[in-house]
Scaffold this motif. Sequence first.
Motif, PDB file in Angstrom:
ATOM      1  N   THR A  96       0.837  -1.201   0.000  1.00  0.00           N
ATOM      2  CA  THR A  96       0.000   0.000   0.000  1.00  0.00           C
ATOM      3  C   THR A  96       0.872   1.251   0.000  1.00  0.00           C
ATOM      4  O   THR A  96       0.630   2.194  -0.740  1.00  0.00           O
ATOM      5  N   LEU A 150       2.426   1.675  -3.409  1.00  0.00           N
ATOM      6  CA  LEU A 150       1.453   2.164  -4.383  1.00  0.00           C
ATOM      7  C   LEU A 150       1.185   3.642  -4.162  1.00  0.00           C
ATOM      8  O   LEU A 150       1.167   4.432  -5.096  1.00  0.00           O
ATOM      9  N   ALA A 151       0.989   3.998  -2.893  1.00  0.00           N
ATOM     10  CA  ALA A 151       0.720   5.395  -2.578  1.00  0.00           C
ATOM     11  C   ALA A 151       1.894   6.254  -3.027  1.00  0.00           C
ATOM     12  O   ALA A 151       1.717   7.325  -3.601  1.00  0.00           O
ATOM     13  N   CYS A 179       4.012   5.583  -5.383  1.00  0.00           N
ATOM     14  CA  CYS A 179       4.006   5.648  -6.846  1.00  0.00           C
ATOM     15  C   CYS A 179       3.052   6.742  -7.313  1.00  0.00           C
ATOM     16  O   CYS A 179       3.373   7.559  -8.157  1.00  0.00           O
ATOM     17  N   HIS A 180       1.832   6.696  -6.745  1.00  0.00           N
ATOM     18  CA  HIS A 180       0.814   7.641  -7.176  1.00  0.00           C
ATOM     19  C   HIS A 180       1.252   9.073  -6.899  1.00  0.00           C
ATOM     20  O   HIS A 180       1.238   9.922  -7.773  1.00  0.00           O
ATOM     21  N   GLN A 181       1.722   9.304  -5.638  1.00  0.00           N
ATOM     22  CA  GLN A 181       2.028  10.684  -5.291  1.00  0.00           C
ATOM     23  C   GLN A 181       3.211  11.228  -6.086  1.00  0.00           C
ATOM     24  O   GLN A 181       3.188  12.364  -6.532  1.00  0.00           O
ATOM     25  N   SER A 221       3.997  10.439  -9.018  1.00  0.00           N
ATOM     26  CA  SER A 221       3.600  10.708 -10.393  1.00  0.00           C
ATOM     27  C   SER A 221       2.786  11.991 -10.492  1.00  0.00           C
ATOM     28  O   SER A 221       2.752  12.621 -11.530  1.00  0.00           O
ATOM     29  N   GLU A 222       2.104  12.336  -9.418  1.00  0.00           N
ATOM     30  CA  GLU A 222       1.245  13.511  -9.498  1.00  0.00           C
ATOM     31  C   GLU A 222       1.932  14.776  -8.987  1.00  0.00           C
ATOM     32  O   GLU A 222       1.372  15.858  -9.047  1.00  0.00           O
ATOM     33  N   THR A 262     -16.241  12.748 -11.560  1.00  0.00           N
ATOM     34  CA  THR A 262     -14.843  12.411 -11.823  1.00  0.00           C
ATOM     35  C   THR A 262     -14.024  13.689 -11.971  1.00  0.00           C
ATOM     36  O   THR A 262     -12.907  13.792 -11.461  1.00  0.00           O
ATOM     37  N   ASN A 302     -13.552  15.232  -8.540  1.00  0.00           N
ATOM     38  CA  ASN A 302     -12.555  14.484  -7.764  1.00  0.00           C
ATOM     39  C   ASN A 302     -11.149  14.703  -8.308  1.00  0.00           C
ATOM     40  O   ASN A 302     -10.192  14.802  -7.552  1.00  0.00           O
ATOM     41  N   GLY A 303     -11.033  14.746  -9.635  1.00  0.00           N
ATOM     42  CA  GLY A 303      -9.722  14.967 -10.251  1.00  0.00           C
ATOM     43  C   GLY A 303      -9.145  16.319  -9.868  1.00  0.00           C
ATOM     44  O   GLY A 303      -7.952  16.450  -9.599  1.00  0.00           O
ATOM     45  N   LYS A 361      -9.979  18.038  -7.119  1.00  0.00           N
ATOM     46  CA  LYS A 361      -9.691  18.022  -5.678  1.00  0.00           C
ATOM     47  C   LYS A 361      -8.418  17.241  -5.378  1.00  0.00           C
ATOM     48  O   LYS A 361      -7.649  17.603  -4.488  1.00  0.00           O
ATOM     49  N   ALA A 362      -8.213  16.139  -6.120  1.00  0.00           N
ATOM     50  CA  ALA A 362      -7.045  15.298  -5.862  1.00  0.00           C
ATOM     51  C   ALA A 362      -5.784  15.857  -6.514  1.00  0.00           C
ATOM     52  O   ALA A 362      -4.709  15.290  -6.349  1.00  0.00           O
ATOM     53  N   GLN A 380      -5.164  15.956  -9.718  1.00  0.00           N
ATOM     54  CA  GLN A 380      -4.806  15.265 -10.957  1.00  0.00           C
ATOM     55  C   GLN A 380      -5.115  16.106 -12.186  1.00  0.00           C
ATOM     56  O   GLN A 380      -4.582  15.851 -13.257  1.00  0.00           O
ATOM     57  N   ILE A 381      -6.020  17.056 -12.038  1.00  0.00           N
ATOM     58  CA  ILE A 381      -6.357  17.974 -13.137  1.00  0.00           C
ATOM     59  C   ILE A 381      -6.088  19.390 -12.654  1.00  0.00           C
ATOM     60  O   ILE A 381      -6.339  19.708 -11.493  1.00  0.00           O
ATOM     61  N   VAL A 398      -9.678  11.213  -2.742  1.00  0.00           N
ATOM     62  CA  VAL A 398      -9.879  12.653  -2.532  1.00  0.00           C
ATOM     63  C   VAL A 398      -9.529  13.052  -1.096  1.00  0.00           C
ATOM     64  O   VAL A 398      -8.659  13.882  -0.863  1.00  0.00           O
ATOM     65  N   ILE A 434      -4.421   8.575  -1.388  1.00  0.00           N
ATOM     66  CA  ILE A 434      -3.508   7.439  -1.492  1.00  0.00           C
ATOM     67  C   ILE A 434      -3.448   6.927  -2.933  1.00  0.00           C
ATOM     68  O   ILE A 434      -2.389   6.639  -3.457  1.00  0.00           O
ATOM     69  N   PHE A 444      -8.584   9.052 -10.968  1.00  0.00           N
ATOM     70  CA  PHE A 444      -9.056   8.507 -12.238  1.00  0.00           C
ATOM     71  C   PHE A 444      -7.846   8.174 -13.096  1.00  0.00           C
ATOM     72  O   PHE A 444      -6.718   8.510 -12.754  1.00  0.00           O
TER      73      PHE A 444
END
Lengths: 509, 313
Positions: free
Chosen positions: A16, A19-20, A22-24, A26-27, A231, A234-235, A237-238, A240-241, B156, B160, B164
């Motif tokens: 976990t 993965l977290a 990796c995600h962070q 990348s963003e 979507t 959320n994108g 807020k997160a 990603q966009i 959100v 983590i 999308f």
Amino acid sequence: MRHPRSLAVAAVLACTATLAGCHQSSEAGGKAGDDLTLAVPIPMSSFDPARLNTGSGLLYWQAVYDTLVRLDAQRRPVPGLATSFKYSDHQTELTLDLRSGVTFSDGTAFDAQAAKANIDRFRKTDGPNKAMAASIERVDAAGAGRLVLHLSEPDPALLSNLASALGAMVSPRALAAGTVAQKPVGTGPYLYDAAGSRAGTTSYTRNKTFWDAKDFPFGHLKIVALTDPNTILNGLKAGQIDAAPIRPAQLKSLKARGMSSATFSTGWKGLVLADRAGKTLPALGKVQVRQAINLALDRDLFSSTIVPGGAQKTDQIFASGTGAYDASLTGMYPRNVAKAKTLMAQAGYPHGFSVTMPDLTAFAGTPALNTAIDQELGAIGIKVSWKKVPAQQILESMQRGEYPMFFTALSSKTPWEDIQASVLPGAAWNPFHSSDPELAGLVRTAQRAAPGAAQDAAFKAVNRWLVDNAWYAPVMAPLETWASAPGLRIGAQSQGSPPDLVRFQRSAR
Amino acid sequence: MTRILVKRIGAAAVLWAAVATAAFFLTGLGGSDPGRAILGPSATSAAVAAQNHELGVDRPLPAQFTSWAGDLLHGDLGRSYLTGRPAIEGLGQRLSVTMSLVGLSLAVVVGLSLLLAVLAATGRAGIDRAVQILSLTTHAVPGYLLALLLLTAFAVELPIFPAFGYVPLTASPGRWLAALALPVTAVALGGVAGAALQGRGALIDVLESDYIRTLRSRGVPARSVLLRHALRNAAPPWLTSLSLAFVAMLGGAFMVEKVFALQGLGTLAVDATVAGDRPVIMVLVLLTGGMVILVNLLTDLAQMWLVPKARTA
């Protein structure tokens, strides 16, 4: 047996965390970094100028293609790949002086021959944009740096078309190879990154040889196709966009996270009172009836309740910010049921009439639109029957003249394009081919007027005639709201959404 | 055995053709207007009619079907009305997204449902009850809603996982897994619940049967009784529920793809249907219909292999 279980738990936790991570990683970046990620509602379809999407898909190709002319924030034509442009006295010849020293990303030089090859191909290639070149009779390359377009008749939309698909310049080598739909080769601010793109995500890297790099400050651009409002929310807020069109109701929660917003006008919604000669519904042939319909509509209700926060009321089809828009016409038809009833009686319809209109509940997403129209037109005796039409047949049935009047949403472009689409006797949105000698004269004058103040005044005269004669009953001009992340600013633009790529700029956090 | 196999494959082929034929005529009922989709709302009716004539969609439906089926038999799946490119183009990329999602979900369902079924059937009453409650609860929550809840919680509020998007396995295995973690959870949980309950029931039935009691009385170790004898005989209903779960997951994946903006077959199906792009719709029908039929066929074959009794059916 405890030991293996502990190991398993540790492994899950480690996975976990990885993965977290990796995600962070990348963003990471955002506006402090060099990446710009935008969301639009449709996927990339083609980079072929003849098939470019000039609506919601605008940003995909603005990234790779520069245009001969650009439009500034007020939608006035300004130099692009052409450093200057000038019409002949009769507006039938446009001379463009081209920028020197510009090369396509495959190394081919941009010159008059390349521009001529592009426009000649555009004229001959079928596709949704072909009409943009309808007025061009011949293209001449006068030396390396000058292009002359000879027109069959004055075309007031030509310059804005040269700022759109018609003016998008592609390397003649790529045109000859026939690969342009998938492999764009332009002179624009970015290069298409085929390896980094996949279905739904189109990636670009900076074009280091672009002549106007200062206006495009980001090193990497990514455009993602997202349709679901949740979507998108959320994108954003997160993180990603960085920017996307949103629903007005979502703005509050985004502002709480430090995001900014900008609104852009997209067109108009309202009734097309199409049967102006009364061929199938004699009542609509009377101007008093059409004016009464305009007076019966409560534009405040539509713009505040049915599309809350997302529309401005209007009673004209031309967008604010264009030369044809006339602020003094706003408020010409305030809701006044008593006056509307008087007009109906004068026209010989004191008890109203019945009319069938196509049901748009599926498009509007709510029956509220039907209810509002029922109530408001019902107040002056007009009884509406709603006919269910399959979604895919609805536009066609409207344009075929199946309904004497109908509610619709139309996009606004330049005044001349709007006139071509809705007003001329052969226009797609003039299903009963309505015409009037006085209107035809006004349109002719506007078409032949010199661009600038004179032409704007002539377009305003056309607009006033249409409002006076109540050819339509527009109720609102929808606004599209865009949200942008902290550190990103979307510049104002008087009309059109999505805004041009050049409007996306860095700002202080 | 060979005769049964040939019969099953023949029936699958007929079913596949019937599904494709029905789908073709159903797409014709909606009154699609690809000419309008291509030329846009400003095009005149005459231009739209000319475009539709060029595409051949103004002909009677049976005539269109004959051309389509003829081309199909020659290996030509047609061209997308919208892009003018072969309808099959880009399908590999879409398929890899959906198959990653459904494949991983299936792996999760197989592993977890087997584990839960064995625990429930062989464990104490408390464990059995907990598994049943867990199964029923996850079964009751729609995948779409679960996806939204997971997204809000773990992308959100607690950032983590990504909110999308999809990253190909070849680009980065870690990011591929991160991108799929929430969608797979949303798709798989319902399937786990159903398959675990089926497996549990079948295993309890088998464990209570006479031959298991005989095996135990002869001193065969409990592990061997469970793994070599009971599980093998309890497998058919569990396998059937897995094949049903696969079909449900394929449908569920289409919804979850939308929530996580994964550009898989589901998104393509929605886009093609909205635009009336029949060549693309038909490619998807052939593909997904074929997959469902194939999975059912493989389930039958697996049952025949596991349980000799099924070979005579």
